[in-house]
Design a protein around this motif. Structure first.
Motif, PDB file in Angstrom:
ATOM      1  N   TRP A   1      33.849  49.961  57.731  1.00 19.58           N
ATOM      2  CA  TRP A   1      33.035  50.843  58.578  1.00 19.58           C
ATOM      3  C   TRP A   1      33.798  52.125  58.917  1.00 19.58           C
ATOM      4  CZ3 TRP A   1      28.198  51.593  59.659  1.00 19.58           C
ATOM      5  CH2 TRP A   1      27.842  52.383  60.748  1.00 19.58           C
ATOM      6  N   LEU A   2      35.075  51.990  59.205  1.00 17.58           N
ATOM      7  CA  LEU A   2      35.898  53.174  59.469  1.00 17.58           C
ATOM      8  C   LEU A   2      35.863  54.121  58.265  1.00 17.58           C
ATOM      9  CD1 LEU A   2      38.864  51.414  61.219  1.00 17.58           C
ATOM     10  CD2 LEU A   2      37.669  53.385  62.173  1.00 17.58           C
ATOM     11  N   TRP A   3      35.993  53.555  57.080  1.00 16.79           N
ATOM     12  CA  TRP A   3      35.953  54.371  55.862  1.00 16.79           C
ATOM     13  C   TRP A   3      34.569  55.002  55.682  1.00 16.79           C
ATOM     14  CZ3 TRP A   3      38.927  56.832  52.646  1.00 16.79           C
ATOM     15  CH2 TRP A   3      38.386  57.292  51.445  1.00 16.79           C
ATOM     16  N   LYS A   4      33.531  54.206  55.834  1.00 16.98           N
ATOM     17  CA  LYS A   4      32.168  54.697  55.612  1.00 16.98           C
ATOM     18  C   LYS A   4      31.812  55.835  56.568  1.00 16.98           C
ATOM     19  CE  LYS A   4      27.357  53.195  55.614  1.00 16.98           C
ATOM     20  NZ  LYS A   4      26.439  52.088  55.812  1.00 16.98           N
ATOM     21  N   THR A   5      32.284  55.773  57.800  1.00 11.97           N
ATOM     22  CA  THR A   5      31.920  56.767  58.813  1.00 11.97           C
ATOM     23  C   THR A   5      32.990  57.841  59.004  1.00 11.97           C
ATOM     24  OG1 THR A   5      32.821  55.377  60.585  1.00 11.97           O
ATOM     25  CG2 THR A   5      30.472  55.108  60.043  1.00 11.97           C
ATOM     26  N   ARG A   6      33.905  57.945  58.063  1.00 14.92           N
ATOM     27  CA  ARG A   6      35.045  58.855  58.225  1.00 14.92           C
ATOM     28  C   ARG A   6      34.654  60.313  58.411  1.00 14.92           C
ATOM     29  NH1 ARG A   6      34.223  57.513  53.153  1.00 14.92           N
ATOM     30  NH2 ARG A   6      34.363  59.042  51.491  1.00 14.92           N
ATOM     31  N   ASN A   7      33.505  60.735  57.919  1.00 18.02           N
ATOM     32  CA  ASN A   7      33.092  62.137  58.037  1.00 18.02           C
ATOM     33  C   ASN A   7      31.848  62.295  58.906  1.00 18.02           C
ATOM     34  OD1 ASN A   7      35.156  63.031  56.259  1.00 18.02           O
ATOM     35  ND2 ASN A   7      33.937  62.322  54.535  1.00 18.02           N
ATOM     36  N   LYS A   8      31.552  61.321  59.724  1.00 17.07           N
ATOM     37  CA  LYS A   8      30.319  61.305  60.497  1.00 17.07           C
ATOM     38  C   LYS A   8      30.275  62.365  61.602  1.00 17.07           C
ATOM     39  CE  LYS A   8      27.409  58.273  63.216  1.00 17.07           C
ATOM     40  NZ  LYS A   8      27.266  57.011  63.890  1.00 17.07           N
ATOM     41  N   ALA A   9      31.396  62.703  62.193  1.00 19.80           N
ATOM     42  CA  ALA A   9      31.398  63.586  63.357  1.00 19.80           C
ATOM     43  C   ALA A   9      30.825  64.964  63.048  1.00 19.80           C
ATOM     44  CB  ALA A   9      32.801  63.712  63.943  1.00 19.80           C
ATOM     45  N   GLY A  10      31.024  65.469  61.841  1.00 19.31           N
ATOM     46  CA  GLY A  10      30.479  66.788  61.492  1.00 19.31           C
ATOM     47  C   GLY A  10      28.966  66.815  61.605  1.00 19.31           C
ATOM     48  N   GLY A  11      28.303  65.815  61.073  1.00 23.49           N
ATOM     49  CA  GLY A  11      26.851  65.722  61.173  1.00 23.49           C
ATOM     50  C   GLY A  11      26.401  65.525  62.608  1.00 23.49           C
ATOM     51  N   THR A  12      27.171  64.749  63.365  1.00 22.78           N
ATOM     52  CA  THR A  12      26.845  64.542  64.781  1.00 22.78           C
ATOM     53  C   THR A  12      26.929  65.860  65.528  1.00 22.78           C
ATOM     54  OG1 THR A  12      27.660  62.271  64.685  1.00 22.78           O
ATOM     55  CG2 THR A  12      27.479  63.272  66.864  1.00 22.78           C
ATOM     56  N   ARG A  13      27.976  66.647  65.278  1.00 24.31           N
ATOM     57  CA  ARG A  13      28.118  67.951  65.948  1.00 24.31           C
ATOM     58  C   ARG A  13      26.926  68.846  65.638  1.00 24.31           C
ATOM     59  NH1 ARG A  13      33.567  67.079  64.557  1.00 24.31           N
ATOM     60  NH2 ARG A  13      33.380  68.268  62.645  1.00 24.31           N
ATOM     61  N   GLU A  14      26.507  68.911  64.376  1.00 29.36           N
ATOM     62  CA  GLU A  14      25.359  69.743  64.003  1.00 29.36           C
ATOM     63  C   GLU A  14      24.101  69.297  64.729  1.00 29.36           C
ATOM     64  OE1 GLU A  14      24.824  69.987  59.771  1.00 29.36           O
ATOM     65  OE2 GLU A  14      26.943  70.460  59.450  1.00 29.36           O
ATOM     66  N   HIS A  15      23.862  67.986  64.769  1.00 30.66           N
ATOM     67  CA  HIS A  15      22.679  67.455  65.450  1.00 30.66           C
ATOM     68  C   HIS A  15      22.712  67.786  66.943  1.00 30.66           C
ATOM     69  CE1 HIS A  15      19.308  64.906  66.395  1.00 30.66           C
ATOM     70  NE2 HIS A  15      20.055  64.224  67.251  1.00 30.66           N
ATOM     71  N   VAL A  16      23.857  67.585  67.576  1.00 28.49           N
ATOM     72  CA  VAL A  16      23.996  67.854  69.004  1.00 28.49           C
ATOM     73  C   VAL A  16      23.740  69.329  69.302  1.00 28.49           C
ATOM     74  CG1 VAL A  16      25.688  67.954  70.885  1.00 28.49           C
ATOM     75  CG2 VAL A  16      25.455  65.876  69.521  1.00 28.49           C
ATOM     76  N   LEU A  17      24.284  70.207  68.492  1.00 24.33           N
ATOM     77  CA  LEU A  17      24.048  71.644  68.710  1.00 24.33           C
ATOM     78  C   LEU A  17      22.568  71.997  68.621  1.00 24.33           C
ATOM     79  CD1 LEU A  17      27.068  73.223  66.812  1.00 24.33           C
ATOM     80  CD2 LEU A  17      26.583  73.379  69.270  1.00 24.33           C
ATOM     81  N   SER A  18      21.828  71.303  67.763  1.00 28.85           N
ATOM     82  CA  SER A  18      20.407  71.598  67.595  1.00 28.85           C
ATOM     83  C   SER A  18      19.570  71.152  68.795  1.00 28.85           C
ATOM     84  CB  SER A  18      19.870  70.932  66.322  1.00 28.85           C
ATOM     85  OG  SER A  18      19.703  69.532  66.515  1.00 28.85           O
ATOM     86  N   LEU A  19      20.121  70.319  69.673  1.00 24.07           N
ATOM     87  CA  LEU A  19      19.364  69.776  70.798  1.00 24.07           C
ATOM     88  C   LEU A  19      19.249  70.743  71.978  1.00 24.07           C
ATOM     89  CD1 LEU A  19      20.865  66.171  70.819  1.00 24.07           C
ATOM     90  CD2 LEU A  19      18.615  66.873  69.951  1.00 24.07           C
ATOM     91  N   GLY A  20      20.187  71.679  72.078  1.00 29.08           N
ATOM     92  CA  GLY A  20      20.170  72.609  73.198  1.00 29.08           C
ATOM     93  C   GLY A  20      20.657  71.998  74.508  1.00 29.08           C
ATOM     94  N   ILE A  21      21.327  70.870  74.438  1.00 31.41           N
ATOM     95  CA  ILE A  21      21.897  70.198  75.610  1.00 31.41           C
ATOM     96  C   ILE A  21      23.340  70.683  75.761  1.00 31.41           C
ATOM     97  CG2 ILE A  21      22.593  67.940  76.529  1.00 31.41           C
ATOM     98  CD1 ILE A  21      20.307  66.699  74.896  1.00 31.41           C
ATOM     99  N   PRO A  22      23.821  70.894  76.990  1.00 31.72           N
ATOM    100  CA  PRO A  22      25.233  71.278  77.150  1.00 31.72           C
ATOM    101  C   PRO A  22      26.141  70.272  76.430  1.00 31.72           C
ATOM    102  CG  PRO A  22      24.091  71.460  79.246  1.00 31.72           C
ATOM    103  CD  PRO A  22      23.129  70.797  78.283  1.00 31.72           C
ATOM    104  N   CYS A  23      27.122  70.809  75.696  1.00 30.38           N
ATOM    105  CA  CYS A  23      27.973  69.930  74.903  1.00 30.38           C
ATOM    106  C   CYS A  23      29.401  70.442  74.817  1.00 30.38           C
ATOM    107  CB  CYS A  23      27.395  69.738  73.500  1.00 30.38           C
ATOM    108  SG  CYS A  23      27.070  71.265  72.622  1.00 30.38           S
ATOM    109  N   VAL A  24      30.284  69.515  74.503  1.00 28.35           N
ATOM    110  CA  VAL A  24      31.711  69.786  74.324  1.00 28.35           C
ATOM    111  C   VAL A  24      32.156  69.023  73.082  1.00 28.35           C
ATOM    112  CG1 VAL A  24      34.010  69.368  75.299  1.00 28.35           C
ATOM    113  CG2 VAL A  24      32.149  70.118  76.789  1.00 28.35           C
ATOM    114  N   PHE A  25      33.031  69.636  72.294  1.00 29.40           N
ATOM    115  CA  PHE A  25      33.541  69.006  71.081  1.00 29.40           C
ATOM    116  C   PHE A  25      35.062  68.956  71.120  1.00 29.40           C
ATOM    117  CE2 PHE A  25      29.630  71.258  69.909  1.00 29.40           C
ATOM    118  CZ  PHE A  25      28.873  70.183  69.486  1.00 29.40           C
ATOM    119  N   CYS A  26      35.613  67.803  70.747  1.00 23.79           N
ATOM    120  CA  CYS A  26      37.057  67.641  70.570  1.00 23.79           C
ATOM    121  C   CYS A  26      37.263  67.117  69.161  1.00 23.79           C
ATOM    122  CB  CYS A  26      37.628  66.662  71.590  1.00 23.79           C
ATOM    123  SG  CYS A  26      37.537  67.219  73.291  1.00 23.79           S
ATOM    124  N   HIS A  27      37.910  67.900  68.330  1.00 25.28           N
ATOM    125  CA  HIS A  27      38.062  67.562  66.913  1.00 25.28           C
ATOM    126  C   HIS A  27      39.229  66.631  66.613  1.00 25.28           C
ATOM    127  CE1 HIS A  27      35.655  71.266  67.009  1.00 25.28           C
ATOM    128  NE2 HIS A  27      35.052  70.721  65.981  1.00 25.28           N
TER     129      HIS A  27
END
Length: 180
Positions: free
Chosen positions: A136-162
């Motif tokens: 699962w760690l391997w499968k989701t290794r690049n998941k955060a990038g897509g999550t960041r894009e989705h979160v930005l599209s919501l218009g909700i206040p957000c913070v990112f730590c890479h």
């Protein structure tokens, strides 16, 4: 990130998202302690206590989730995308964490072998290193990038730590203390 907005700009119901072992549960507990609101770990709602991560029935998990998000204030860590649309309707702010696959894998192994209580761990749980979790760690290794894009599209206040350095800067900026 050069600076972080004041934590209060995220509102009373904050989601902490990110891949496995990125620091979500620890941050949720630190934020909960700072803000005086409950830290809700979705892993604890999904899995039965006193087990080695045995899942609850879907209907029971959904009922626990729905009861938790109905509270007036919370810090909630975890994704569980099937229930996320309901959660997003109540969320006032989102924090997305990430780190390298190597760091997240080392955290997983260390937490699984350690007898200490950890943020987000199951009550009386029995962690063990599982091949399924390594996969699962391997499968989701690049998941955060897509999550960041989705979160930005919501218009909700957000913070990112890479990475862990940005997360440490967030702890410092918000005067947070890691739970013991």
């Amino acid at each position: 990130m050069a600076g972080y907005p004041p934590v209060h700009t995220l509102g009373p119901r904050i989601m902490v998202l990110g891949p496995t072992n990125s620091g979500k549960s620890t941050l949720a507990e630190a934020l909960g302690a700072k803000l005086g609101v409950p830290a809700i770990h979705l892993d604890r709602l999904r899995h039965l206590p006193h087990t080695d991560w045995e899942q609850r029935p879907d209907s029971e998990f959904a009922a626990l989730h729905d009861a938790a998000i109905s509270q007036p204030a919370w810090i909630m860590d975890g994704s569980y995308s099937i229930l996320m649309p309901k959660r997003l309707q109540r969320t006032t702010g989102i924090i997305v964490l990430d780190d390298t696959l190597l760091i997240r894998t080392l955290r997983y192994v260390r937490r699984s072998l350690s007898p200490r209580r950890r943020p987000g761990g199951l009550a009386g749980g029995h962690d063990s290193v599982k091949l399924e979790m390594i996969a699962w760690l391997w499968k989701t290794r690049n998941k955060a990038g897509g999550t960041r894009e989705h979160v930005l599209s919501l218009g909700i206040p957000c913070v990112f730590c890479h990475d862990r350095h940005e997360l440490a800067a967030l702890y410092s900026a918000w005067n947070l203390h890691r739970p013991d």
